[in-house]
Design a protein around this motif. Structure first.
Motif, mmCIF file in Angstrom:
data_model
loop_
_atom_site.group_PDB
_atom_site.id
_atom_site.type_symbol
_atom_site.label_atom_id
_atom_site.label_comp_id
_atom_site.label_asym_id
_atom_site.label_seq_id
_atom_site.Cartn_x
_atom_site.Cartn_y
_atom_site.Cartn_z
ATOM 1 N N GLN A 54 0.746 -0.713 0.503
ATOM 2 C CA GLN A 54 -0.090 -0.099 0.258
ATOM 3 C C GLN A 54 0.889 1.454 -0.190
ATOM 4 O O GLN A 54 2.042 1.272 0.578
ATOM 5 N N PRO A 55 0.955 2.164 -1.145
ATOM 6 C CA PRO A 55 1.827 3.638 -1.111
ATOM 7 C C PRO A 55 1.480 4.130 0.012
ATOM 8 O O PRO A 55 0.894 4.394 0.787
ATOM 9 N N VAL A 56 2.814 4.660 0.786
ATOM 10 C CA VAL A 56 3.318 5.313 2.241
ATOM 11 C C VAL A 56 2.223 6.928 1.496
ATOM 12 O O VAL A 56 2.128 7.535 2.711
ATOM 13 N N ASN A 57 2.250 7.415 0.760
ATOM 14 C CA ASN A 57 2.072 8.787 0.543
ATOM 15 C C ASN A 57 0.539 8.737 0.807
ATOM 16 O O ASN A 57 -0.297 9.386 1.436
ATOM 17 N N GLU A 58 -0.138 7.250 0.495
ATOM 18 C CA GLU A 58 -1.472 7.512 0.768
ATOM 19 C C GLU A 58 -1.864 7.320 2.184
ATOM 20 O O GLU A 58 -2.854 8.049 2.619
ATOM 21 N N ILE A 59 -1.429 6.751 2.502
ATOM 22 C CA ILE A 59 -1.218 5.995 4.178
ATOM 23 C C ILE A 59 -1.265 7.291 4.916
ATOM 24 O O ILE A 59 -1.881 8.297 5.489
ATOM 25 N N LEU A 60 -0.030 8.576 4.709
ATOM 26 C CA LEU A 60 0.010 9.329 4.902
ATOM 27 C C LEU A 60 -1.186 10.656 5.311
ATOM 28 O O LEU A 60 -1.588 11.212 5.649
ATOM 29 N N ASN A 61 -1.679 10.508 3.670
ATOM 30 C CA ASN A 61 -2.488 11.610 3.835
ATOM 31 C C ASN A 61 -4.112 11.697 3.975
ATOM 32 O O ASN A 61 -5.060 12.142 4.403
ATOM 33 N N ARG A 62 -3.989 9.772 4.547
ATOM 34 C CA ARG A 62 -5.143 9.722 4.716
ATOM 35 C C ARG A 62 -5.578 10.106 6.140
ATOM 36 O O ARG A 62 -6.435 10.106 7.317
ATOM 37 N N TYR A 63 -4.403 9.891 6.848
ATOM 38 C CA TYR A 63 -4.054 9.890 8.583
ATOM 39 C C TYR A 63 -3.438 11.731 9.165
ATOM 40 O O TYR A 63 -3.869 11.755 10.054
#
Length: 391
Positions: free
Chosen positions: A375-384
């Motif tokens: 799962q791409p890390v930038n997506e996780i950073l943006n989500r939370y």
């Protein structure tokens, strides 16, 4: 405590080697532009000795060839966003070609001569294709809305093939439900069907990338340190669950978690634990500094650290792939040729010194080979709303 002593020594080394000070740290904020050259360390070497050694081992390259490859991949990563803007509606996708060591940009036939010349002048190889990326993405989105049977493994856009690839589990292609799904998928747009092993998430009965942690009787791996905690895979635990470190001591709790649909989570850190911008090399290579999260293109080299199989490298094979696990579909995954096994879930995928994502699952193992999704890390950073801890 082994890891705490090690981490303190590692921090001291970072202060000397990586200039890791409060004033010199430039975190890649989720609200910023982590895929821009400014998000990286501009004066850092193109690669550490450790990464070059790993590429020599896993890709059969000489040290000079590995250094040249990483430099070329960095140029391709920097060029990719601008190439997409330059191509505009004619954009058909892009990928890194290891043979030419250039970014290949696909454009449709209606791309103007000026557009093609601008792409070539920027250093890209240009290929003419039938379908635009917009059309392929739309077809993939329509397939996402279908009810996939268990005999369908995953699907994603293949820019080099200019098609949407639907992966069917070995021995299931003649299944009636699979055939019906494939027929509907073909109605959505250009589709190619391939046969693959069944996917599975990789469960197993200082916060440093690749290090193990425990939730109940489940062991997973730390992905990347963020300010206040670390990111990992969502299937490793639900919101509120307690997390223990490698030594059994309390780290924190899951503050956010999503699976299926997504496969990401983050855990807060306290009780004497702290975060560092490091991914473990497990003695195979020295530990790696994390300096940003610029997204590597399809075809680029990538390495993974996890608590079971430790350090392995491969290539980015596909992006925005939907993976149909037995627990449900997970979207926007990146597929790689890197192997993984149970317990590696949540661990770090890194390209050069750039964080890429957290291990989700795959098929195969590190003896016979296989493929793994993250799962791409930038997506996780943006989500939370998190900020990556960088050197």
């Amino acid at each position: 405590m082994r890891r705490i002593r090690f981490t303190r020594a590692g921090v001291a080394a970072l202060l000397l080697i990586g200039s890791w000070t409060a004033a010199g740290t430039v975190p890649a904020s989720a609200q910023g532009a982590p895929d821009s050259p400014a998000a990286r360390s501009t004066d850092s070497a193109p690669a550490s000795t450790a990464l070059l050694d790993a590429m020599r081992r896993d890709f059969g390259l000489t040290r000079a060839e590995a250094a040249d490859r990483l430099a070329a991949e960095r140029r391709a990563t920097d060029l990719a966003p601008e190439a997409r803007r330059t191509a505009g509606p004619a954009y058909g996708g892009a990928w890194f070609d290891a043979g030419s060591e250039k970014l290949t940009v696909a454009v449709t036939r209606d791309a103007g001569a000026g557009t093609v010349e601008a792409l070539r002048s920027a250093g890209a190889t240009v290929r003419t294709v039938e379908h635009s990326a917009r059309r392929l993405d739309a077809a993939k989105a329509r397939i996402d809305r279908l009810d996939a049977p268990s005999g369908v493994s995953s699907w994603s856009v293949d820019p080099a093939g200019n098609t949407v690839v639907v992966n069917v589990v070995e021995g299931e292609r003649s299944d009636n439900d699979v055939r019906a799904f494939v027929d509907k998928a073909r109605e959505a747009g250009p589709v190619t069907v391939r046969t693959v092993p069944a996917p599975a998430v990789t469960f197993a009965a200082g916060t440093v990338g690749g290090d193990p942690y425990y939730t109940g009787n489940v062991r997973c791996s730390i992905g990347f340190s963020v300010h206040g905690g670390f990111v990992t895979a969502g299937h490793c635990g639900g919101v509120g669950q307690q997390v223990r470190g490698w030594d059994g001591s309390y780290i924190g709790n899951f503050q956010g978690s999503s699976f299926p649909g997504n496969d990401y989570a983050w855990v807060n850190v306290g009780s004497g634990w702290w975060t560092v911008p490091v991914v473990l090399g497990w003695g195979t290579v020295p530990d790696q500094l994390v300096r940003g999260s610029a997204e590597a293109p399809v075809g680029a080299s990538i390495c993974r650290s996890g608590s079971t199989t430790h350090w392995h490298c491969g290539r980015v094979l596909a992006k925005n792939e939907t993976v149909n696990y037995s627990q449900g579909a997970v979207h926007q995954m990146t597929k790689t040729s890197v192997c993984a096994q149970g317990g590696d879930s949540g661990g770090s995928f890194i390209s050069g010194d750039q964080a890429q994502g957290v291990t989700s699952g795959g098929w195969g193992n590190c003896s016979s080979g296989g493929e793994t999704w993250f799962q791409p890390v930038n997506e996780i950073l943006n989500r939370y709303g998190l900020t990556l801890h960088t050197a």
